[in-house]
Design an enzyme around this catalytic site. Sequence first.
Site, PDB file in Angstrom:
ATOM      1  CG  ASP A 151      32.045  31.995  33.185  1.00  0.00           C
ATOM      2  OD1 ASP A 151      31.107  31.685  32.419  1.00  0.00           O
ATOM      3  OD2 ASP A 151      32.171  31.882  34.360  1.00  0.00           O
ATOM      4  CB  CYS A 211      39.654  30.236  41.727  1.00  0.00           C
ATOM      5  SG  CYS A 211      38.722  30.148  43.355  1.00  0.00           S
ATOM      6  NE  ARG A 255      24.556  38.651  34.460  1.00  0.00           N
ATOM      7  CZ  ARG A 255      25.661  39.089  34.423  1.00  0.00           C
ATOM      8  NH1 ARG A 255      25.973  39.598  33.337  1.00  0.00           N
ATOM      9  NH2 ARG A 255      26.534  38.919  35.358  1.00  0.00           N
ATOM     10  CE1 TYR A 256      19.763  35.863  34.313  1.00  0.00           C
ATOM     11  CE2 TYR A 256      20.950  36.681  35.863  1.00  0.00           C
ATOM     12  CZ  TYR A 256      20.850  35.852  34.582  1.00  0.00           C
ATOM     13  OH  TYR A 256      21.861  34.953  34.384  1.00  0.00           O
ATOM     14  CB  CYS A 265      38.990  35.699  46.917  1.00  0.00           C
ATOM     15  SG  CYS A 265      37.881  36.533  45.743  1.00  0.00           S
ATOM     16  CB  CYS A 307      38.736  33.602  39.057  1.00  0.00           C
ATOM     17  SG  CYS A 307      37.647  35.099  39.589  1.00  0.00           S
ATOM     18  CG  ASP A 316      26.974  33.360  33.482  1.00  0.00           C
ATOM     19  OD1 ASP A 316      26.151  34.199  33.180  1.00  0.00           O
ATOM     20  OD2 ASP A 316      27.181  33.021  34.573  1.00  0.00           O
ATOM     21  NE  ARG A 331      17.391  36.507  39.200  1.00  0.00           N
ATOM     22  CZ  ARG A 331      17.146  35.564  38.136  1.00  0.00           C
ATOM     23  NH1 ARG A 331      18.005  34.741  37.909  1.00  0.00           N
ATOM     24  NH2 ARG A 331      16.189  35.796  37.405  1.00  0.00           N
ATOM     25  CE  LYS A 369      24.738  31.754  36.915  1.00  0.00           C
ATOM     26  NZ  LYS A 369      24.553  33.275  37.183  1.00  0.00           N
ATOM     27  NE  ARG A 422      31.909  39.249  38.691  1.00  0.00           N
ATOM     28  CZ  ARG A 422      30.781  38.502  39.416  1.00  0.00           C
ATOM     29  NH1 ARG A 422      31.129  38.019  40.399  1.00  0.00           N
ATOM     30  NH2 ARG A 422      29.778  38.529  38.801  1.00  0.00           N
TER      31      ARG A 422
END
Length: 368
Positions: free
Chosen positions: A286, A120, A103-104, A116, A123, A323, A107, A330, A125
Amino acid sequence: MSNIDFNKSHINFKPTAALREPTELVAHGLVSVADLSDLEKVAARYAVAVTPAVAALIDPDDPNDPIARQFIPSAEELVTGESENADPIGDYPHSPVAGIVHRYPDRALFKLVHVCAVYCRFCFRREMVGPGKGTALSEGAYDNALAYIRAHPEIWEVILTGGDPLMLSPRRLAEIMADLAGIDHVRIIRIHTRVPVAEPQRISAEMIAALKVEGATTWVALHANHARELTGNARAACADIIDAGIPMVSQSVLLRGVNDNAAALEALMRAFVECRIKPYYLHHGDLAPGTSHLRLSLEEGQALVRALLGRVSGLCQPIYVVDIPGGHGKAPVGPVYAARAGDGWQIEDWRGKSHHYADPAAEAKDKP
Ligand code: SF4
Protein backbone atom coordinates in the site's frame (compact mmCIF):
# COMPACT_ATOMS: atom_id res chain seq x y z
CA MET A 1 19.70 8.38 24.23
CA SER A 2 20.18 6.03 27.15
CA ASN A 3 23.56 5.17 28.65
CA ILE A 4 23.85 1.79 26.96
CA ASP A 5 27.43 0.62 26.45
CA PHE A 6 27.82 -0.13 22.74
CA ASN A 7 31.06 -2.07 23.18
CA LYS A 8 30.62 -5.27 21.11
CA SER A 9 31.56 -7.49 24.02
CA HIS A 10 28.48 -6.25 25.89
CA ILE A 11 26.05 -7.01 23.08
CA ASN A 12 23.28 -9.34 24.14
CA PHE A 13 21.70 -10.91 21.07
CA LYS A 14 18.85 -12.45 23.02
CA PRO A 15 16.38 -9.89 24.31
CA THR A 16 13.82 -11.02 26.85
CA ALA A 17 11.27 -8.30 26.10
CA ALA A 18 10.24 -6.41 22.96
CA LEU A 19 12.82 -3.91 21.76
CA ARG A 20 11.15 -0.52 21.31
CA GLU A 21 13.97 2.02 21.22
CA PRO A 22 16.69 2.41 18.58
CA THR A 23 19.24 2.36 21.39
CA GLU A 24 18.00 -1.11 22.34
CA LEU A 25 18.33 -2.24 18.72
CA VAL A 26 21.94 -1.04 18.76
CA ALA A 27 22.58 -2.71 22.11
CA HIS A 28 21.37 -6.02 20.71
CA GLY A 29 23.50 -5.74 17.59
CA LEU A 30 20.53 -5.25 15.25
CA VAL A 31 21.50 -1.83 13.92
CA SER A 32 24.72 0.12 13.73
CA VAL A 33 25.40 2.93 16.18
CA ALA A 34 26.18 5.12 13.14
CA ASP A 35 22.51 4.91 12.12
CA LEU A 36 21.18 5.81 15.55
CA SER A 37 20.43 9.47 14.92
CA ASP A 38 18.34 8.74 11.78
CA LEU A 39 16.55 5.86 13.48
CA GLU A 40 15.63 8.06 16.44
CA LYS A 41 13.87 10.32 13.90
CA VAL A 42 12.06 7.33 12.36
CA ALA A 43 11.02 6.02 15.78
CA ALA A 44 9.67 9.45 16.73
CA ARG A 45 7.21 9.15 13.83
CA TYR A 46 6.47 5.43 13.47
CA ALA A 47 6.20 2.86 16.25
CA VAL A 48 8.97 0.28 16.72
CA ALA A 49 8.67 -3.11 18.45
CA VAL A 50 10.72 -6.23 17.84
CA THR A 51 9.68 -9.15 20.03
CA PRO A 52 12.25 -11.71 21.27
CA ALA A 53 10.73 -14.30 18.88
CA VAL A 54 11.31 -12.01 15.90
CA ALA A 55 14.73 -10.79 17.10
CA ALA A 56 15.85 -14.43 17.35
CA LEU A 57 15.08 -14.88 13.64
CA ILE A 58 17.31 -12.03 12.50
CA ASP A 59 20.85 -12.67 11.36
CA PRO A 60 22.62 -9.48 12.49
CA ASP A 61 25.53 -10.22 10.13
CA ASP A 62 23.27 -10.27 7.06
CA PRO A 63 22.66 -6.71 5.81
CA ASN A 64 19.85 -8.09 3.60
CA ASP A 65 18.10 -10.21 6.19
CA PRO A 66 14.44 -10.55 5.11
CA ILE A 67 13.15 -10.57 8.69
CA ALA A 68 15.15 -7.47 9.70
CA ARG A 69 13.83 -5.68 6.63
CA GLN A 70 10.26 -6.13 7.87
CA PHE A 71 10.77 -5.00 11.47
CA ILE A 72 14.00 -3.02 11.91
CA PRO A 73 13.50 0.70 11.12
CA SER A 74 15.43 2.26 8.29
CA ALA A 75 16.38 5.84 7.43
CA GLU A 76 14.57 5.30 4.11
CA GLU A 77 11.30 5.64 6.05
CA LEU A 78 12.04 9.35 6.44
CA VAL A 79 11.29 9.83 2.73
CA THR A 80 7.58 10.17 1.93
CA GLY A 81 6.77 9.60 -1.74
CA GLU A 82 4.40 11.90 -3.65
CA SER A 83 1.57 9.37 -3.93
CA GLU A 84 1.94 8.09 -0.37
CA ASN A 85 -0.53 9.21 2.27
CA ALA A 86 -1.51 8.65 5.88
CA ASP A 87 -4.71 6.76 5.03
CA PRO A 88 -3.59 4.76 1.99
CA ILE A 89 -6.56 2.41 1.74
CA GLY A 90 -9.19 4.99 2.67
CA ASP A 91 -10.38 3.82 6.09
CA TYR A 92 -11.56 7.28 7.18
CA PRO A 93 -14.11 7.91 4.41
CA HIS A 94 -15.79 4.59 5.29
CA SER A 95 -15.82 4.96 9.06
CA PRO A 96 -19.40 5.76 10.13
CA VAL A 97 -18.57 5.52 13.86
CA ALA A 98 -15.30 5.19 15.78
CA GLY A 99 -13.79 1.72 15.45
CA ILE A 100 -15.84 0.64 12.40
CA VAL A 101 -14.85 0.67 8.73
CA HIS A 102 -17.78 -0.34 6.53
CA ARG A 103 -16.48 -0.46 2.97
CA TYR A 104 -18.35 -3.44 1.48
CA PRO A 105 -22.03 -4.19 2.18
CA ASP A 106 -21.68 -7.62 3.82
CA ARG A 107 -18.65 -7.07 6.04
CA ALA A 108 -17.20 -4.48 8.40
CA LEU A 109 -13.85 -3.96 10.06
CA PHE A 110 -13.89 -3.56 13.83
CA LYS A 111 -10.70 -1.90 15.08
CA LEU A 112 -10.58 -2.59 18.80
CA VAL A 113 -6.99 -1.79 19.71
CA HIS A 114 -4.26 0.41 18.28
CA VAL A 115 -1.28 -1.66 19.42
CA CYS A 116 0.51 -4.65 17.90
CA ALA A 117 3.11 -7.11 19.18
CA VAL A 118 5.50 -5.95 16.45
CA TYR A 119 5.40 -2.93 14.16
CA CYS A 120 5.90 -3.73 10.49
CA ARG A 121 7.92 -1.14 8.62
CA PHE A 122 5.48 -1.27 5.69
CA CYS A 123 2.30 -1.07 7.80
CA PHE A 124 -0.65 0.40 5.89
CA ARG A 125 -2.03 1.81 9.15
CA ARG A 126 1.31 3.09 10.47
CA GLU A 127 -0.16 6.53 11.09
CA MET A 128 -2.92 4.93 13.22
CA VAL A 129 -1.20 2.14 15.20
CA GLY A 130 1.36 2.24 17.97
CA PRO A 131 1.78 3.96 21.31
CA GLY A 132 0.64 7.57 21.07
CA LYS A 133 -1.18 7.01 17.75
CA GLY A 134 -4.61 6.51 19.18
CA THR A 135 -6.42 4.99 22.09
CA ALA A 136 -8.28 1.77 22.68
CA LEU A 137 -12.02 2.22 22.13
CA SER A 138 -13.71 3.74 25.16
CA GLU A 139 -16.66 1.84 26.61
CA GLY A 140 -19.07 4.30 24.99
CA ALA A 141 -17.37 4.06 21.58
CA TYR A 142 -17.39 0.26 21.83
CA ASP A 143 -21.13 0.29 22.55
CA ASN A 144 -21.72 2.65 19.60
CA ALA A 145 -19.73 0.39 17.28
CA LEU A 146 -21.73 -2.65 18.41
CA ALA A 147 -24.97 -0.69 17.94
CA TYR A 148 -23.88 0.14 14.38
CA ILE A 149 -23.28 -3.53 13.58
CA ARG A 150 -26.58 -4.45 15.21
CA ALA A 151 -28.42 -1.85 13.11
CA HIS A 152 -26.99 -3.17 9.83
CA PRO A 153 -28.42 -6.62 9.10
CA GLU A 154 -26.39 -6.81 5.89
CA ILE A 155 -23.18 -7.26 7.96
CA TRP A 156 -22.57 -11.00 7.78
CA GLU A 157 -18.87 -10.90 8.63
CA VAL A 158 -17.01 -8.79 11.21
CA ILE A 159 -13.24 -8.53 10.81
CA LEU A 160 -11.26 -7.71 13.94
CA THR A 161 -8.13 -6.01 12.73
CA GLY A 162 -5.17 -3.70 13.26
CA GLY A 163 -3.88 -3.03 15.75
CA ASP A 164 -3.68 -6.68 16.58
CA PRO A 165 -6.84 -8.04 18.30
CA LEU A 166 -4.84 -10.85 19.91
CA MET A 167 -3.12 -8.20 22.04
CA LEU A 168 -6.35 -8.14 24.04
CA SER A 169 -6.54 -10.31 27.13
CA PRO A 170 -8.37 -13.62 26.61
CA ARG A 171 -11.03 -12.42 29.06
CA ARG A 172 -11.76 -9.21 27.12
CA LEU A 173 -11.59 -10.99 23.77
CA ALA A 174 -14.12 -13.58 24.98
CA GLU A 175 -16.53 -10.80 25.99
CA ILE A 176 -16.20 -9.13 22.59
CA MET A 177 -16.65 -12.41 20.71
CA ALA A 178 -19.80 -13.13 22.75
CA ASP A 179 -21.17 -9.63 22.06
CA LEU A 180 -20.64 -10.08 18.31
CA ALA A 181 -21.94 -13.64 18.18
CA GLY A 182 -25.03 -12.44 20.04
CA ILE A 183 -26.00 -10.40 16.96
CA ASP A 184 -28.10 -12.73 14.81
CA HIS A 185 -26.87 -11.60 11.40
CA VAL A 186 -23.15 -11.76 12.35
CA ARG A 187 -22.26 -15.25 11.21
CA ILE A 188 -18.50 -14.93 10.72
CA ILE A 189 -15.86 -13.31 12.94
CA ARG A 190 -12.48 -13.07 11.25
CA ILE A 191 -9.40 -12.11 13.27
CA HIS A 192 -6.33 -10.69 11.54
CA THR A 193 -3.17 -11.21 13.55
CA ARG A 194 0.59 -11.43 13.56
CA VAL A 195 0.71 -12.76 17.13
CA PRO A 196 1.26 -16.50 16.36
CA VAL A 197 4.52 -15.45 14.63
CA ALA A 198 5.54 -12.46 16.74
CA GLU A 199 4.61 -13.70 20.20
CA PRO A 200 3.47 -17.33 19.91
CA GLN A 201 3.30 -17.78 23.68
CA ARG A 202 0.21 -15.52 23.72
CA ILE A 203 -1.73 -18.31 21.97
CA SER A 204 -2.60 -19.95 25.27
CA ALA A 205 -5.45 -22.36 26.00
CA GLU A 206 -7.37 -19.35 27.39
CA MET A 207 -6.83 -17.36 24.19
CA ILE A 208 -8.02 -20.26 22.04
CA ALA A 209 -11.08 -20.73 24.25
CA ALA A 210 -11.82 -17.01 23.78
CA LEU A 211 -11.70 -17.40 20.01
CA LYS A 212 -14.43 -20.04 20.01
CA VAL A 213 -17.93 -18.77 20.44
CA GLU A 214 -21.48 -20.08 20.18
CA GLY A 215 -23.50 -18.49 17.39
CA ALA A 216 -20.75 -17.49 14.94
CA THR A 217 -17.87 -19.12 13.08
CA THR A 218 -14.38 -17.82 13.82
CA TRP A 219 -11.66 -17.63 11.18
CA VAL A 220 -8.10 -16.52 11.90
CA ALA A 221 -5.99 -14.81 9.22
CA LEU A 222 -2.25 -15.01 9.89
CA HIS A 223 -0.01 -12.26 8.52
CA ALA A 224 3.46 -13.55 7.54
CA ASN A 225 5.73 -12.62 4.66
CA HIS A 226 8.67 -15.00 4.76
CA ALA A 227 8.83 -18.75 5.35
CA ARG A 228 11.35 -18.26 8.18
CA GLU A 229 8.62 -16.59 10.24
CA LEU A 230 6.87 -19.95 10.50
CA THR A 231 9.15 -21.28 13.23
CA GLY A 232 8.42 -24.40 15.26
CA ASN A 233 6.74 -22.26 17.93
CA ALA A 234 4.67 -20.33 15.37
CA ARG A 235 3.61 -23.60 13.71
CA ALA A 236 2.65 -25.07 17.09
CA ALA A 237 0.56 -21.99 17.94
CA CYS A 238 -1.28 -22.23 14.59
CA ALA A 239 -1.77 -25.98 15.05
CA ASP A 240 -3.37 -25.32 18.46
CA ILE A 241 -5.79 -22.86 16.85
CA ILE A 242 -6.67 -25.19 13.98
CA ASP A 243 -6.92 -28.27 16.20
CA ALA A 244 -9.54 -26.35 18.20
CA GLY A 245 -11.65 -26.29 15.03
CA ILE A 246 -10.81 -22.75 13.91
CA PRO A 247 -9.83 -22.54 10.23
CA MET A 248 -6.94 -20.31 9.21
CA VAL A 249 -6.06 -18.34 6.09
CA SER A 250 -2.99 -16.26 5.33
CA GLN A 251 -2.28 -12.74 4.25
CA SER A 252 1.08 -11.53 3.01
CA VAL A 253 2.48 -8.36 1.54
CA LEU A 254 4.76 -8.39 -1.47
CA LEU A 255 7.93 -6.71 -0.23
CA ARG A 256 11.21 -5.82 -1.90
CA GLY A 257 14.08 -7.66 -0.26
CA VAL A 258 11.73 -9.97 1.66
CA ASN A 259 9.72 -12.11 -0.75
CA ASP A 260 10.39 -10.50 -4.13
CA ASN A 261 11.54 -13.67 -5.84
CA ALA A 262 9.66 -16.78 -6.89
CA ALA A 263 11.63 -19.13 -4.60
CA ALA A 264 10.85 -17.04 -1.48
CA LEU A 265 7.16 -16.78 -2.38
CA GLU A 266 7.01 -20.49 -3.12
CA ALA A 267 8.60 -21.37 0.23
CA LEU A 268 6.18 -19.06 2.06
CA MET A 269 3.07 -20.46 0.40
CA ARG A 270 4.22 -24.06 0.89
CA ALA A 271 4.90 -23.31 4.57
CA PHE A 272 1.37 -21.96 5.02
CA VAL A 273 -0.19 -25.02 3.42
CA GLU A 274 2.01 -27.36 5.48
CA CYS A 275 0.57 -25.57 8.54
CA ARG A 276 -3.01 -26.11 7.25
CA ILE A 277 -3.31 -22.40 6.52
CA LYS A 278 -4.90 -21.66 3.15
CA PRO A 279 -3.07 -18.84 1.30
CA TYR A 280 -5.67 -16.10 0.88
CA TYR A 281 -4.32 -12.65 0.03
CA LEU A 282 -1.02 -11.48 -1.41
CA HIS A 283 -1.23 -7.71 -1.05
CA HIS A 284 0.56 -5.29 -3.29
CA GLY A 285 2.36 -2.81 -1.00
CA ASP A 286 0.00 0.00 0.00
CA LEU A 287 0.98 3.64 -0.48
CA ALA A 288 1.78 4.12 3.21
CA PRO A 289 4.22 6.95 3.95
CA GLY A 290 7.93 6.11 3.98
CA THR A 291 7.52 2.65 2.41
CA SER A 292 8.61 3.15 -1.22
CA HIS A 293 11.90 1.26 -0.64
CA LEU A 294 9.83 -1.86 0.13
CA ARG A 295 7.25 -1.60 -2.67
CA LEU A 296 7.42 -3.45 -5.99
CA SER A 297 5.86 -2.33 -9.24
CA LEU A 298 2.60 -4.00 -10.29
CA GLU A 299 4.40 -5.48 -13.28
CA GLU A 300 7.01 -7.09 -11.00
CA GLY A 301 4.21 -8.43 -8.81
CA GLN A 302 2.35 -9.93 -11.74
CA ALA A 303 5.54 -11.60 -12.99
CA LEU A 304 6.08 -13.15 -9.55
CA VAL A 305 2.51 -14.41 -9.32
CA ARG A 306 2.86 -15.89 -12.82
CA ALA A 307 6.06 -17.63 -11.73
CA LEU A 308 4.28 -18.96 -8.64
CA LEU A 309 1.57 -20.49 -10.77
CA GLY A 310 4.26 -22.44 -12.61
CA ARG A 311 5.72 -23.81 -9.35
CA VAL A 312 2.95 -24.71 -6.91
CA SER A 313 -0.56 -26.15 -6.91
CA GLY A 314 -3.78 -24.16 -6.63
CA LEU A 315 -3.80 -24.94 -2.92
CA CYS A 316 -0.73 -22.70 -2.57
CA GLN A 317 -2.06 -19.80 -4.67
CA PRO A 318 -3.10 -16.57 -2.95
CA ILE A 319 -5.12 -13.86 -4.69
CA TYR A 320 -2.86 -10.97 -5.65
CA VAL A 321 -4.72 -7.75 -4.78
CA VAL A 322 -4.32 -4.01 -4.70
CA ASP A 323 -6.29 -1.93 -2.24
CA ILE A 324 -7.40 0.91 -4.48
CA PRO A 325 -6.39 4.21 -2.84
CA GLY A 326 -9.32 6.33 -1.71
CA GLY A 327 -11.20 3.46 -0.06
CA HIS A 328 -12.49 1.79 -3.23
CA GLY A 329 -11.67 -1.67 -1.94
CA LYS A 330 -9.51 -4.56 -3.09
CA ALA A 331 -9.15 -5.55 -6.73
CA PRO A 332 -7.43 -8.70 -7.99
CA VAL A 333 -4.53 -7.64 -10.21
CA GLY A 334 -2.92 -10.98 -11.00
CA PRO A 335 -1.71 -11.73 -14.50
CA VAL A 336 -4.30 -12.54 -17.17
CA TYR A 337 -4.06 -15.89 -18.93
CA ALA A 338 -6.91 -15.63 -21.46
CA ALA A 339 -7.31 -13.17 -24.34
CA ARG A 340 -9.95 -13.01 -27.08
CA ALA A 341 -8.63 -14.35 -30.40
CA GLY A 342 -10.99 -14.47 -33.38
CA ASP A 343 -14.08 -16.50 -32.47
CA GLY A 344 -12.41 -18.03 -29.45
CA TRP A 345 -9.62 -17.41 -26.99
CA GLN A 346 -5.87 -17.79 -26.61
CA ILE A 347 -5.15 -19.30 -23.18
CA GLU A 348 -1.70 -19.48 -21.64
CA ASP A 349 -0.60 -22.61 -19.76
CA TRP A 350 1.62 -22.73 -16.67
CA ARG A 351 4.75 -22.97 -18.87
CA GLY A 352 3.81 -19.78 -20.74
CA LYS A 353 2.70 -21.55 -23.94
CA SER A 354 -0.42 -20.24 -25.64
CA HIS A 355 -3.31 -22.51 -26.78
CA HIS A 356 -6.49 -21.92 -28.73
CA TYR A 357 -9.79 -22.47 -26.91
CA ALA A 358 -12.90 -22.48 -29.14
CA ASP A 359 -15.40 -21.63 -26.36
CA PRO A 360 -18.22 -23.78 -27.81
CA ALA A 361 -20.80 -22.52 -25.29
CA ALA A 362 -20.30 -18.94 -26.55
CA GLU A 363 -20.63 -20.15 -30.16
CA ALA A 364 -23.91 -21.92 -29.35
CA LYS A 365 -25.24 -18.82 -27.56
CA ASP A 366 -24.46 -16.60 -30.58
CA LYS A 367 -26.35 -18.89 -33.02
CA PRO A 368 -29.80 -17.63 -34.08
S1 SF4 B 1 0.73 -6.24 12.64
FE1 SF4 B 1 -0.62 -5.32 11.05
S2 SF4 B 1 -1.43 -3.43 11.97
FE2 SF4 B 1 0.33 -4.09 13.22
S3 SF4 B 1 2.09 -3.01 12.37
FE3 SF4 B 1 2.02 -5.00 11.30
S4 SF4 B 1 0.80 -4.58 9.44
FE4 SF4 B 1 0.42 -2.86 10.87
